[in-house]
Motif scaffolding. Structure first.
Motif, PDB file in Angstrom:
ATOM      1  N   GLN A  38       0.831  -1.198   0.000  1.00  0.00           N
ATOM      2  CA  GLN A  38       0.000   0.000   0.000  1.00  0.00           C
ATOM      3  C   GLN A  38       0.873   1.258   0.000  1.00  0.00           C
ATOM      4  O   GLN A  38       1.904   1.302   0.659  1.00  0.00           O
ATOM      5  N   SER A  54      -2.830  -4.894   0.920  1.00  0.00           N
ATOM      6  CA  SER A  54      -2.252  -4.856   2.257  1.00  0.00           C
ATOM      7  C   SER A  54      -1.010  -3.970   2.269  1.00  0.00           C
ATOM      8  O   SER A  54      -0.419  -3.706   1.227  1.00  0.00           O
ATOM      9  N   ARG A  55      -0.626  -3.529   3.485  1.00  0.00           N
ATOM     10  CA  ARG A  55       0.545  -2.656   3.585  1.00  0.00           C
ATOM     11  C   ARG A  55       1.766  -3.333   2.974  1.00  0.00           C
ATOM     12  O   ARG A  55       2.545  -2.706   2.283  1.00  0.00           O
ATOM     13  N   HIS A  57       2.088  -6.607   0.670  1.00  0.00           N
ATOM     14  CA  HIS A  57       1.165  -7.568   0.056  1.00  0.00           C
ATOM     15  C   HIS A  57       1.873  -8.751  -0.629  1.00  0.00           C
ATOM     16  O   HIS A  57       1.388  -9.885  -0.571  1.00  0.00           O
ATOM     17  N   ALA A  73      -0.167 -11.723   1.317  1.00  0.00           N
ATOM     18  CA  ALA A  73      -1.613 -11.582   1.499  1.00  0.00           C
ATOM     19  C   ALA A  73      -2.244 -12.279   0.286  1.00  0.00           C
ATOM     20  O   ALA A  73      -1.582 -13.058  -0.400  1.00  0.00           O
ATOM     21  N   GLY A  97      -5.319  -8.924  -3.812  1.00  0.00           N
ATOM     22  CA  GLY A  97      -6.577  -8.608  -3.144  1.00  0.00           C
ATOM     23  C   GLY A  97      -7.742  -8.767  -4.106  1.00  0.00           C
ATOM     24  O   GLY A  97      -7.757  -9.639  -4.967  1.00  0.00           O
TER      25      GLY A  97
END
Length: 209
Positions: A38, A54-55, A57, A73, A97
């Motif tokens: 992120q 995600s921060r 990922h 993630a 994601g």
């Protein structure tokens, strides 16, 4: 941009923005290990994305001439959810994601470098038309297999690693920060390169967002 700096470019782990006149902006990443996440302050990632990720990922790691995506993630490759590091192939779509989609391209037969493009509506920070995962070279020019395709250029221009720095080579005479050079030259931080039919600017970025 500070065009007066003469500080040599460190080879790694910094990031650069490559601005090619008439073509666009490209994020140039020279580390073999690229952390995607992120775009938030102090995120510490190499490839910050303004999107629902995600921060931290995923990693994309270069091993020899291969690239491996390592999920931290939710990551899908060609629609399949990954639970372990997976080798990437040219043309792979990588979904991070729910909505961020990157395409992976490794098409130049003479270079281990690869290119990522955001296929979804999000953008990187800073905004870039594509991300070059640079191994030893980044090739700019008119051919469709080049890392940066530059229509109208007569021949290729090559950025390459040598020692601790980046260099550029192109047949004939051109200019680096206004100084005449022939065939090849080292590059300094934040420098412009201009030839008969090409022009680009290389800007060093902070190591992370």
């Amino acid at each position: 941009m500070n065009r007066s700096s003469a500080e040599p470019l460190a080879e790694a782990p910094s990031r650069r923005q490559l601005w090619v006149d008439g073509v666009g902006g490209f994020l140039l990443l020279t580390s073999p290990d690229v952390l995607i996440g992120q775009a938030t302050p102090q995120s510490g990632v190499d490839l910050p994305i303004l999107g629902d990720v995600s921060r931290r990922h995923a990693w994309i790691r270069r091993r020899g001439s291969e690239y491996v995506v390592e999920p931290l993630a939710e990551v899908r490759r060609r629609g399949k959810l990954l639970d372990q590091p997976t080798v990437l192939s040219d043309g792979d779509l990588i979904q991070l994601g729910r909505s961020v989609v990157l395409s992976f391209q490794k098409r130049h037969p003479l270079s281990a470098s690869a290119v990522l493009r955001l296929e979804s509506s999000q953008r990187t920070e800073p905004a870039a038309d594509a991300i070059v995962l640079m191994a030893e070279t980044c090739i700019l020019g008119p051919k469709g297999c080049n890392h940066v395709v530059c229509g109208g250029w007569k021949q290729d221009v090559v950025l390459y690693k040598q020692g601790e720095g980046l260099h550029v080579r192109s047949p004939g005479a051109f200019q680096v920060n206004g100084a005449a050079v022939k065939n090849k030259s080292p590059l300094v931080a934040d420098c412009s390169v201009q030839g008969e039919d090409f022009s680009f600017y290389l800007e060093r970025l902070a190591a992370s967002a």
